[in-house]
Design a protein around this motif. Structure first.
Motif, mmCIF file in Angstrom:
data_model
loop_
_atom_site.group_PDB
_atom_site.id
_atom_site.type_symbol
_atom_site.label_atom_id
_atom_site.label_comp_id
_atom_site.label_asym_id
_atom_site.label_seq_id
_atom_site.Cartn_x
_atom_site.Cartn_y
_atom_site.Cartn_z
ATOM 1 N N PRO A 34 0.849 -1.214 -0.135
ATOM 2 C CA PRO A 34 0.023 -0.096 -0.025
ATOM 3 C C PRO A 34 0.904 1.377 -0.022
ATOM 4 C CG PRO A 34 -0.126 -1.191 1.913
ATOM 5 C CD PRO A 34 0.584 -2.121 1.046
ATOM 6 N N THR A 35 2.087 1.412 0.451
ATOM 7 C CA THR A 35 2.784 2.446 0.689
ATOM 8 C C THR A 35 3.315 2.785 -0.834
ATOM 9 O OG1 THR A 35 3.568 2.185 2.984
ATOM 10 C CG2 THR A 35 4.846 3.555 1.709
ATOM 11 N N ARG A 36 3.834 1.644 -1.524
ATOM 12 C CA ARG A 36 4.013 1.885 -2.799
ATOM 13 C C ARG A 36 3.021 2.362 -3.889
ATOM 14 N NH1 ARG A 36 8.093 -2.337 -1.308
ATOM 15 N NH2 ARG A 36 6.726 -3.911 -1.756
ATOM 16 N N ARG A 37 1.932 1.806 -3.583
ATOM 17 C CA ARG A 37 0.821 2.166 -4.313
ATOM 18 C C ARG A 37 0.647 3.806 -4.212
ATOM 19 N NH1 ARG A 37 -1.487 -2.799 -2.496
ATOM 20 N NH2 ARG A 37 -2.912 -1.558 -1.370
ATOM 21 N N ARG A 38 0.897 4.139 -2.867
ATOM 22 C CA ARG A 38 0.326 5.559 -2.609
ATOM 23 C C ARG A 38 1.552 6.223 -3.125
ATOM 24 N NH1 ARG A 38 -2.116 10.012 -1.944
ATOM 25 N NH2 ARG A 38 -1.467 11.385 -0.216
ATOM 26 N N LEU A 39 2.829 6.002 -3.134
ATOM 27 C CA LEU A 39 3.855 6.699 -3.644
ATOM 28 C C LEU A 39 3.615 6.919 -5.377
ATOM 29 C CD1 LEU A 39 6.951 5.005 -1.932
ATOM 30 C CD2 LEU A 39 5.972 7.744 -1.495
ATOM 31 N N ALA A 62 -0.067 12.099 -9.563
ATOM 32 C CA ALA A 62 -0.834 13.362 -9.255
ATOM 33 C C ALA A 62 0.426 14.725 -9.335
ATOM 34 C CB ALA A 62 -1.238 13.391 -7.910
ATOM 35 N N GLU A 63 1.642 14.398 -9.040
ATOM 36 C CA GLU A 63 2.530 15.772 -8.869
ATOM 37 C C GLU A 63 3.450 15.747 -10.235
ATOM 38 O OE1 GLU A 63 4.018 15.477 -4.927
ATOM 39 O OE2 GLU A 63 2.142 15.576 -4.062
ATOM 40 N N GLY A 64 3.328 14.749 -10.910
ATOM 41 C CA GLY A 64 4.301 14.588 -12.081
ATOM 42 C C GLY A 64 5.889 14.168 -11.871
ATOM 43 N N GLY A 65 6.007 13.847 -10.589
ATOM 44 C CA GLY A 65 7.232 13.459 -10.200
ATOM 45 C C GLY A 65 7.610 13.882 -8.821
ATOM 46 N N GLY A 89 10.261 -1.431 -12.836
ATOM 47 C CA GLY A 89 10.201 -0.617 -14.043
ATOM 48 C C GLY A 89 9.181 0.522 -14.059
ATOM 49 N N LEU A 90 8.427 0.403 -12.638
ATOM 50 C CA LEU A 90 7.152 1.189 -12.740
ATOM 51 C C LEU A 90 7.494 2.971 -12.595
ATOM 52 C CD1 LEU A 90 4.933 -0.735 -10.351
ATOM 53 C CD2 LEU A 90 4.356 -0.302 -12.692
ATOM 54 N N VAL A 91 8.814 3.026 -12.053
ATOM 55 C CA VAL A 91 9.057 4.569 -12.074
ATOM 56 C C VAL A 91 10.728 4.441 -12.590
ATOM 57 C CG1 VAL A 91 7.968 4.969 -9.883
ATOM 58 C CG2 VAL A 91 10.127 4.248 -9.885
ATOM 59 N N ARG A 107 9.666 9.583 -11.583
ATOM 60 C CA ARG A 107 8.688 9.750 -12.392
ATOM 61 C C ARG A 107 7.989 8.392 -12.895
ATOM 62 N NH1 ARG A 107 7.809 14.906 -14.002
ATOM 63 N NH2 ARG A 107 9.448 16.287 -14.558
ATOM 64 N N VAL A 108 6.821 8.468 -13.025
ATOM 65 C CA VAL A 108 5.857 7.028 -13.202
ATOM 66 C C VAL A 108 6.449 6.865 -14.766
ATOM 67 C CG1 VAL A 108 3.905 5.915 -13.670
ATOM 68 C CG2 VAL A 108 4.508 7.356 -11.485
ATOM 69 N N ASP A 109 6.706 5.496 -15.054
ATOM 70 C CA ASP A 109 7.089 5.050 -16.317
ATOM 71 C C ASP A 109 5.396 4.543 -16.842
ATOM 72 O OD1 ASP A 109 7.178 3.094 -18.675
ATOM 73 O OD2 ASP A 109 9.443 3.267 -18.318
#
Length: 117
Positions: free
Chosen positions: A14-19, A25-28, A56-58, A70-72
């Motif tokens: 859950p912490t990683r999902r929140r990150l 939301a913030e673009g990075g 590979g998610l960020v 940033r999110v990939d």
């Protein structure tokens, strides 16, 4: 651990999902900026980001003394597609289980109903 296992492990926390939500939301963001928004230390955030990076998610870029994440989008889209596929598979399994349970119940009802003379 396979690539899929790494992905599932990464999004299972859950912490990683929140990150991920915050990064989207913030673009990075950096570990420091993100740590201000979650109830864990900066070091813990950095470790969570490393897991997301391995999956590979960020993606990280160096920004001064910190790394900016940033999110990939492509990898996140793949994760979403996999989650949807798993959801569809489980929905189909549950429908089959429901039909089997209804058939068993219907069979029991017919055999326990008193016969009329």
């Amino acid at each position: 651990m396979t690539a899929d296992d790494t992905l599932w492990s990464a999004v299972g926390d859950p912490t990683r999902r929140r990150l991920l939500d915050l990064l989207l939301a913030e673009g990075g963001g950096t570990a420091t900026s993100l740590a201000e928004r979650v109830p864990v230390t900066r070091q813990a955030v950095a470790k969570h980001l490393a897991v997301l990076d391995r999956a590979g998610l960020v993606r990280a870029t160096v920004a001064g003394r910190e790394r900016r994440y940033r999110v990939d989008a492509a990898q996140l889209a793949r994760a979403v597609a996999e989650l949807e596929a798993v959801g569809r598979a489980w929905d189909a399994r549950l429908r089959r289980i429901t039909r089997l349970a209804e058939a068993v119940h219907a069979g029991r009802t017919r055999t326990t109903t008193p016969q009329e003379d």
